[in-house]
Design a protein around this motif. Sequence first.
Motif, PDB file in Angstrom:
ATOM      1  N   LYS A   1     -57.683 -38.487  60.914  1.00 52.62           N
ATOM      2  CA  LYS A   1     -57.540 -39.946  60.816  1.00 52.62           C
ATOM      3  C   LYS A   1     -56.075 -40.343  60.985  1.00 52.62           C
ATOM      4  O   LYS A   1     -55.758 -41.312  61.674  1.00 52.62           O
ATOM      5  CB  LYS A   1     -58.082 -40.429  59.471  1.00 52.62           C
ATOM      6  CG  LYS A   1     -58.041 -41.924  59.325  1.00 52.62           C
ATOM      7  CD  LYS A   1     -58.687 -42.380  58.036  1.00 52.62           C
ATOM      8  CE  LYS A   1     -58.647 -43.897  57.994  1.00 52.62           C
ATOM      9  NZ  LYS A   1     -59.251 -44.466  56.861  1.00 52.62           N
ATOM     10  N   LEU A   2     -55.172 -39.596  60.350  1.00 54.12           N
ATOM     11  CA  LEU A   2     -53.748 -39.874  60.488  1.00 54.12           C
ATOM     12  C   LEU A   2     -53.283 -39.694  61.933  1.00 54.12           C
ATOM     13  O   LEU A   2     -52.425 -40.449  62.409  1.00 54.12           O
ATOM     14  CB  LEU A   2     -52.937 -38.971  59.542  1.00 54.12           C
ATOM     15  CG  LEU A   2     -53.081 -39.271  58.052  1.00 54.12           C
ATOM     16  CD1 LEU A   2     -52.503 -38.133  57.210  1.00 54.12           C
ATOM     17  CD2 LEU A   2     -52.419 -40.590  57.690  1.00 54.12           C
ATOM     18  N   LEU A   3     -53.855 -38.711  62.620  1.00 52.99           N
ATOM     19  CA  LEU A   3     -53.565 -38.518  64.053  1.00 52.99           C
ATOM     20  C   LEU A   3     -54.008 -39.738  64.853  1.00 52.99           C
ATOM     21  O   LEU A   3     -53.246 -40.257  65.684  1.00 52.99           O
ATOM     22  CB  LEU A   3     -54.288 -37.278  64.589  1.00 52.99           C
ATOM     23  CG  LEU A   3     -53.608 -35.931  64.466  1.00 52.99           C
ATOM     24  CD1 LEU A   3     -54.570 -34.806  64.828  1.00 52.99           C
ATOM     25  CD2 LEU A   3     -52.367 -35.869  65.337  1.00 52.99           C
ATOM     26  N   GLU A   4     -55.244 -40.175  64.629  1.00 58.44           N
ATOM     27  CA  GLU A   4     -55.788 -41.333  65.335  1.00 58.44           C
ATOM     28  C   GLU A   4     -54.951 -42.585  65.090  1.00 58.44           C
ATOM     29  O   GLU A   4     -54.764 -43.397  65.993  1.00 58.44           O
ATOM     30  CB  GLU A   4     -57.229 -41.609  64.894  1.00 58.44           C
ATOM     31  CG  GLU A   4     -58.229 -40.600  65.374  1.00 58.44           C
ATOM     32  CD  GLU A   4     -59.611 -40.798  64.751  1.00 58.44           C
ATOM     33  OE1 GLU A   4     -59.850 -41.857  64.135  1.00 58.44           O
ATOM     34  OE2 GLU A   4     -60.438 -39.877  64.882  1.00 58.44           O
ATOM     35  N   GLU A   5     -54.464 -42.744  63.873  1.00 56.87           N
ATOM     36  CA  GLU A   5     -53.671 -43.920  63.504  1.00 56.87           C
ATOM     37  C   GLU A   5     -52.232 -43.824  63.986  1.00 56.87           C
ATOM     38  O   GLU A   5     -51.485 -44.795  63.911  1.00 56.87           O
ATOM     39  CB  GLU A   5     -53.682 -44.099  61.984  1.00 56.87           C
ATOM     40  CG  GLU A   5     -55.039 -44.431  61.431  1.00 56.87           C
ATOM     41  CD  GLU A   5     -55.064 -44.420  59.910  1.00 56.87           C
ATOM     42  OE1 GLU A   5     -54.029 -44.094  59.274  1.00 56.87           O
ATOM     43  OE2 GLU A   5     -56.121 -44.744  59.340  1.00 56.87           O
TER      44      GLU A   5
END
Length: 135
Positions: A55-59
């Motif tokens: 999720k942190l990657l996507e964000e």
Amino acid sequence: MSELLARQRGRLRLLILWLLYQSPKRGIDITDDIYKMSWGMWRPSPGSVYPLLNKLLEEGAVRKEGGDKYQITDKGIKEIEHFILVRNRSKTEDAVEELRGLLDFFKEINREELALHKENILDILKKIEEVVRNA
């Protein structure tokens, strides 16, 4: 989802970002660091760490470095800026804030796990109290 679980996920997110601010890490390194930081009382599961990293990657808060290491981005640093600014305080202020954080941690961990360390913790508290009384 319970309020406690939601707070824990929020804390895990901030903790992961803070650890990545210290240095790039693999997911397993993050899990191990949290385990060490919590004196062996908490090891987040891969089922909570890796989805959060994705999720942190996507964000855009983290990026992958060298294949399997995660590194914080400027966006991630901005999210934890208020924690980074804490470094400008005195060491005493940092220690007091760390004690507050530990209090919150002890309030939320499994009571049986806490009981295993009760004598040790009470002994440390007694020594801290003595030092503070003599200040």
